[in-house]
Design an enzyme around this catalytic site. Sequence first.
Site, PDB file in Angstrom:
ATOM      1  N   ASN A 149      -6.180  -5.397  -5.386  1.00 18.74           N
ATOM      2  CA  ASN A 149      -7.343  -4.881  -4.667  1.00 18.74           C
ATOM      3  C   ASN A 149      -7.331  -3.364  -4.494  1.00 18.74           C
ATOM      4  OD1 ASN A 149      -9.642  -5.154  -2.645  1.00 18.74           O
ATOM      5  ND2 ASN A 149      -8.032  -4.350  -1.305  1.00 18.74           N
ATOM      6  N   LYS A 206     -14.151  -0.575 -13.027  1.00 23.97           N
ATOM      7  CA  LYS A 206     -14.530  -1.895 -12.527  1.00 23.97           C
ATOM      8  C   LYS A 206     -15.079  -2.781 -13.644  1.00 23.97           C
ATOM      9  CE  LYS A 206     -13.170  -1.046  -8.418  1.00 23.97           C
ATOM     10  NZ  LYS A 206     -11.899  -1.664  -7.953  1.00 23.97           N
ATOM     11  N   THR A 259     -16.385   0.666   4.169  1.00 19.09           N
ATOM     12  CA  THR A 259     -15.005   1.110   3.971  1.00 19.09           C
ATOM     13  C   THR A 259     -15.042   2.600   3.645  1.00 19.09           C
ATOM     14  OG1 THR A 259     -15.055   0.625   1.597  1.00 19.09           O
ATOM     15  CG2 THR A 259     -14.313  -1.150   3.065  1.00 19.09           C
ATOM     16  N   ASP A 264       3.144   2.141  -4.829  1.00 18.27           N
ATOM     17  CA  ASP A 264       2.102   2.845  -5.572  1.00 18.27           C
ATOM     18  C   ASP A 264       1.788   2.010  -6.807  1.00 18.27           C
ATOM     19  OD1 ASP A 264       0.537   4.515  -7.159  1.00 18.27           O
ATOM     20  OD2 ASP A 264       1.654   6.321  -6.634  1.00 18.27           O
ATOM     21  N   VAL A 265       0.534   1.580  -6.956  1.00 17.43           N
ATOM     22  CA  VAL A 265       0.195   0.679  -8.060  1.00 17.43           C
ATOM     23  C   VAL A 265       0.235   1.364  -9.417  1.00 17.43           C
ATOM     24  CG1 VAL A 265      -1.191  -0.846  -6.606  1.00 17.43           C
ATOM     25  CG2 VAL A 265      -2.298   1.065  -7.796  1.00 17.43           C
ATOM     26  N   TYR A 325     -15.058   5.279 -11.592  1.00 17.30           N
ATOM     27  CA  TYR A 325     -14.976   4.051 -10.793  1.00 17.30           C
ATOM     28  C   TYR A 325     -15.698   2.909 -11.507  1.00 17.30           C
ATOM     29  CZ  TYR A 325     -15.518   0.992  -6.699  1.00 17.30           C
ATOM     30  OH  TYR A 325     -15.486  -0.069  -5.828  1.00 17.30           O
ATOM     31  N   ASP A 349       0.862  -1.184   0.000  1.00 18.63           N
ATOM     32  CA  ASP A 349       0.000   0.000   0.000  1.00 18.63           C
ATOM     33  C   ASP A 349       0.896   1.231   0.000  1.00 18.63           C
ATOM     34  OD1 ASP A 349      -2.162   1.960   0.628  1.00 18.63           O
ATOM     35  OD2 ASP A 349      -3.301   0.143   1.031  1.00 18.63           O
TER      36      ASP A 349
END
Length: 607
Positions: free
Chosen positions: A403, A473, A504, A376-377, A469, A352
Amino acid sequence: MTDRLDVTFPSGPDECHAWLYLPEDGDRRPVVVMAHGLGGVREMRLDAYAERFAAAGYACLVFDYRHFGASGGQPRQLLSIGRQLQDWRAAVAYARSRPETDPRRVVLWGTSFGGGHVLATAAQDPAVAAVIAQGLFTDGVASALAMRPDTSVKVMARAVRDVVGARLGRPPVMVATAGPPGSAALMTAADAEPGYLALVPDDAPFSNQVAARFALDILRYRPGRRTAKIACPVLFCVCEHDSVAPARPTLRHARRAPRGEIRLYPDGHFDIYLGEPFERVVTDQLAFLARHVPIGSAPGEAPGPTTPCKRSEVLTYPIAGKTVFITGAAGGIGAATARTLHSRGANVVLADRGIDAISALARDLGGDRTLALSVDVTDSAALADAVDRTVDRFGGLDVVFANAGIAADPPATIATIDPAMFERVVEVDLLGVWRTVRAALPHIIAARGHVLVTASVYAYFNGMTNAPYAMSKAGVEQFGRALRAELGIHGASAGVLYPGWVHTPIAGAAFGSNDITTRMREIAFPSLLGKAIAPTRVADAVVRGIENRSARVMVPRRWVPFSALRGVLNPVTDLIAERHPELRRLLGRLEESAGPTGKFPQTNSPR
């Protein structure tokens, strides 16, 4: 070190010969009682299993049935179901009588036809501590139907001759145990003869034949029907491509065991005795023994259900001992999944951006099986370095859980969202998944592992006020579906996670932190679908999905019908989103709240 003794014990009027493996420390140990399948003798690789169990601290009693191998009994090669079940009872009694073993911790281990025998024996003996059955025979009718009709006719003709001859005092009429397709043999699938004979060492007391009368008895023998009566834990090791004991009826019977655990392997009936398939199955069996009949139990202590078994649970990829790389691990679903995986014996890599949060989680879990990495992705080089560090630490990488994700904050329409925010969401939620998987993929393929990518119910639900978003997805869903098809040729797998509303931070705007989007959620989602669930519930589903190599993990399950019927429901929900009066009013308010600086410049274009 382990001693192997040659021993005998009485069964009926004869004696069974056996090997007794004893750990040298002298403590009373759990004992695994073992025997082979159709016409098999202990030299046909049972020593390989016993040596692994003994090295882990278990005593093992490995015996030959009467009429076979080194054991007594005339005529030779007579396969009597009743006598073999009597041999099992005699072997268990002998194992309990030995001063080196604990009589309350007896485990039954059977393979192929012997796998059916251990079910029948355990159903009648409630004191058995646990059962392991691999490549197991459960249903005589199903096995008979798996034979070619011409083979059945040939075998049955010999069986009748044998029965008549036995009444006249003649020697048995033999039939081959394994033979080529179309021959008069009990096992004639293409892999039967080469697979069966590959297990036979040169000096084994073995003959590839049995008295043909057995073929008349096998139809009436259906030990799988007794699984519901077995009180102890049972590990069913089922071969997906089993040509001798078909997997479908085996799974049906296995799911009736109250404390059954099922492992499904992509192998044939004879594959699991050798090479990599053997390593997979024996590793799972050792893990099962460690959970349910641990060496550390006090002598005489009844083995309790240390790990509760769920009925009908099919685990094709047990997570214990695997290394799992998790992005977005600082909180929410990622952190909850890391905790669950760690509790199940996995090594977890916590990746993360926030090093403080994942370091604290790593300390909480314990350092031996955790690694916290600041990543960092959106940075491919950083991801490649994190994967290298994972492999250096744990020796490999088995599972990647991509994720990491963000959502626009505050929510906005496409017309008013900050373009930089829109692109940042796509960069993290879609391209971040691609970069994460790409960095890990060579190791996943090498390990025949599993990839899980986090999509959302927004992959198929209208994403108004959350377009970047939702489109990300939907892209992740397509990415995961394609990846699963492509990984299949390598023996690896992939799946897609579809969480609904979860408690969350990413869902905060829809649950109170933004009045407009909270009200929109209440209108757009029926009350049953609009409820949020705890991250721990998602984590449990994630781990089950990984262990089952599931293509789709939907949680909560009430979303499943909406996914299945999306082609029908999407036009309806889109129409509601477009025309519902209050939704239209709330969308207007949301755009007004963005202010003039958030809007795209006006244009005179007629478009």
